[in-house]
Design an enzyme around this catalytic site. Structure first.
Site, PDB file in Angstrom:
ATOM      1  N   LYS A   1       0.672  -1.288  -0.018  1.00  0.00           N
ATOM      2  CA  LYS A   1       0.015  -0.079  -0.023  1.00  0.00           C
ATOM      3  C   LYS A   1       0.901   1.297  -0.060  1.00  0.00           C
ATOM      4  O   LYS A   1       0.407   2.344  -0.423  1.00  0.00           O
ATOM      5  CB  LYS A   1      -0.824   0.089   1.145  1.00  0.00           C
ATOM      6  CG  LYS A   1      -2.006  -1.044   0.913  1.00  0.00           C
ATOM      7  CD  LYS A   1      -3.225  -0.733   1.935  1.00  0.00           C
ATOM      8  CE  LYS A   1      -4.481  -1.975   1.566  1.00  0.00           C
ATOM      9  NZ  LYS A   1      -5.528  -1.789   2.266  1.00  0.00           N
TER      10      LYS A   1
ATOM     11  N   LYS B   1      -5.611  -9.720  -5.652  1.00  0.00           N
ATOM     12  CA  LYS B   1      -6.638  -9.895  -4.781  1.00  0.00           C
ATOM     13  C   LYS B   1      -7.848  -9.013  -5.109  1.00  0.00           C
ATOM     14  O   LYS B   1      -7.742  -8.003  -5.254  1.00  0.00           O
ATOM     15  CB  LYS B   1      -5.961  -9.726  -3.605  1.00  0.00           C
ATOM     16  CG  LYS B   1      -7.166 -10.160  -2.483  1.00  0.00           C
ATOM     17  CD  LYS B   1      -6.804  -9.888  -1.241  1.00  0.00           C
ATOM     18  CE  LYS B   1      -6.995  -8.583  -0.532  1.00  0.00           C
ATOM     19  NZ  LYS B   1      -8.355  -8.008  -0.106  1.00  0.00           N
TER      20      LYS B   1
ATOM     21  N   LYS C   1     -11.770  -3.946  -2.076  1.00  0.00           N
ATOM     22  CA  LYS C   1     -12.915  -2.970  -2.269  1.00  0.00           C
ATOM     23  C   LYS C   1     -12.347  -1.657  -2.701  1.00  0.00           C
ATOM     24  O   LYS C   1     -13.008  -0.936  -3.629  1.00  0.00           O
ATOM     25  CB  LYS C   1     -13.309  -2.777  -0.668  1.00  0.00           C
ATOM     26  CG  LYS C   1     -14.212  -3.449  -0.079  1.00  0.00           C
ATOM     27  CD  LYS C   1     -14.542  -3.006   1.290  1.00  0.00           C
ATOM     28  CE  LYS C   1     -13.892  -3.893   2.464  1.00  0.00           C
ATOM     29  NZ  LYS C   1     -12.790  -3.180   3.139  1.00  0.00           N
TER      30      LYS C   1
END
Ligand code: ATP
Ligand code: LTN
Length: 337
Positions: free
Chosen positions: A118, A200, A203
């Site tokens: 991230k 993956k 959201k």
């Protein structure tokens, strides 16, 4: 403390976007299925959701947080059996995270793959993103949790929590922290993106990419569109051990949603072309989500009910968390308030 002889389960989802089928089969479905066997605490981890502050729009954040809580109920979490609350409503999470911050080695945090993925090479990310696993450890340890039902991507964070708890118990034996175990489902623990089966399903990606995910509240026509245009390959190998990543992802999803064995699924779809598998998966996904969507629609009309559940949930959560927090403070030698 647990209810009777039941072990405690704790888990949470961040209100960072629209929940998708990966969140459902990887996490929430197993929470609901094991509800009777454990003393369950399910949290909407809103403090974790602000670790990427650029993605936070205050108005939407509030709505998304309540949406996730309502979806817990719609997915079958029963407030009579499980405690449901918002993380920011129980101050002990932030307070325990501070104590644990002081005990967590920085090197352990730098090794977390989610942080590396991230943060990338961006040096201006907030400190909270690095510190994310410590807050997660506080969430889990405050409830003397035995089992943490999560998808596979969270395994490293649970390992971190276990290591940290052991370290705290060694440094301050009175802390008596319970060492939690991950509970990862045998199938559906890592659903991949429909548009790109090398990443993956997530959201945050789904926020900007249509066709990436199947949202729990998506209309049947959107579910159909996403599945029918899912990336596959030109081979015709609808077999679990031989399929390419896109087809394997569809087979895995079909397995969890149908409850059929791999052999039965292969017998049904191998050599048939992927169209048949996709159509059958559309049917299964729509059928699985229909009752969730119906319950969700009912809940949007009873905002007061949801808020009352969250208030009661926070009260119960607070009463447990305060005891563990006090035990940790005491073990470390803080003067009692
Ligand atoms: P974000 O994109 O904001 O990181 P996310 O979609 O990865 O969100 P989380 O809130 O991080 O979702 O995860 C909630 C729960 O769902 C966790 O238990 C996580 O392991 C599980 N989960 C998330 N994505 C998947 C997936 N693709 N397959 C299976 N389980 C998943
Ligand atoms: N990091 C988790 C969300 C989370 C969580 C928790 C899960 C925060 N605290 C405690 C289980 C237990 C994620 O899914 N991204």
């Amino acid at each position: 403390m647990t209810v009777g002889q039941k072990q405690r389960v704790f888990s949470g989802v961040q209100p960072t976007g629209k929940l998708h089928i990966g969140n459902y089969v990887g996490a929430i479905k197993q929470w609901a299925e094991h509800q009777d066997s454990y003393d369950n605490i399910f949290c909407v981890v809103d403090l974790h959701a602000v670790t990427i502050p650029e993605a936070v729009d205050p108005k939407q954040f509030r709505a998304k947080t309540l949406e996730v809580a309502a979806l817990y109920l719609a997915c079958g979490i029963d407030p009579a059996k499980s405690t449901i609350f918002l993380q920011s409503h129980v101050a002990e999470h932030s307070q325990a995270a501070w104590l644990l911050n002081c005990l967590a080695p920085l090197g352990w945090l730098y090794r977390m793959t989610q942080f590396k993925a991230k943060a990338g090479s961006n040096e201006s990310v907030g400190t909270g993103l690095l510190d994310y696993p410590v807050l997660m450890a506080a969430d889990i340890l405050l409830y003397d949790t035995h089992k943490v039902p999560v998808g596979e991507d969270q395994k490293q964070h649970i390992e971190f929590t276990r290591d940290l708890a052991q370290r705290v118990n060694t440094m301050f034996p009175g802390a008596g922290l319970v060492i939690p175990e991950p509970m990862i489902p045998p199938a559906g623990a890592r659903v991949m993106g429909l548009d790109d089966p090398t990443v993956k399903m997530s959201k945050s990606i789904a926020e900007t990419k249509k066709g990436h995910a199947i949202g729990l509240l998506d209309a049947p026509s959107d579910i159909k569109k996403a599945i029918m245009s899912a990336q596959t390959d030109s081979a015709n190998e609808a077999r679990f051990d031989h399929a390419g990543p896109g087809v394997r992802n569809l087979l895995d999803l079909y397995q969890v949603l149908s409850g059929q064995s791999r052999e039965e699924i292969e017998a049904e779809f191998h050599g048939q072309g992927y169209g048949k598998l996709k159509k059958a998966l559309v049917e299964r996904a729509v059928a699985a989500l229909e009752p969730v969507q119906a319950r969700y629609a009912g809940l949007t009309e009873s905002k007061d009910y949801l808020e009352a559940i969250l208030r009661q949930g926070a009260e119960r959560a607070r009463s447990i968390a305060a005891r563990t927090h006090a035990r940790l403070r005491d073990a470390m030698g803080f003067v009692a308030p």
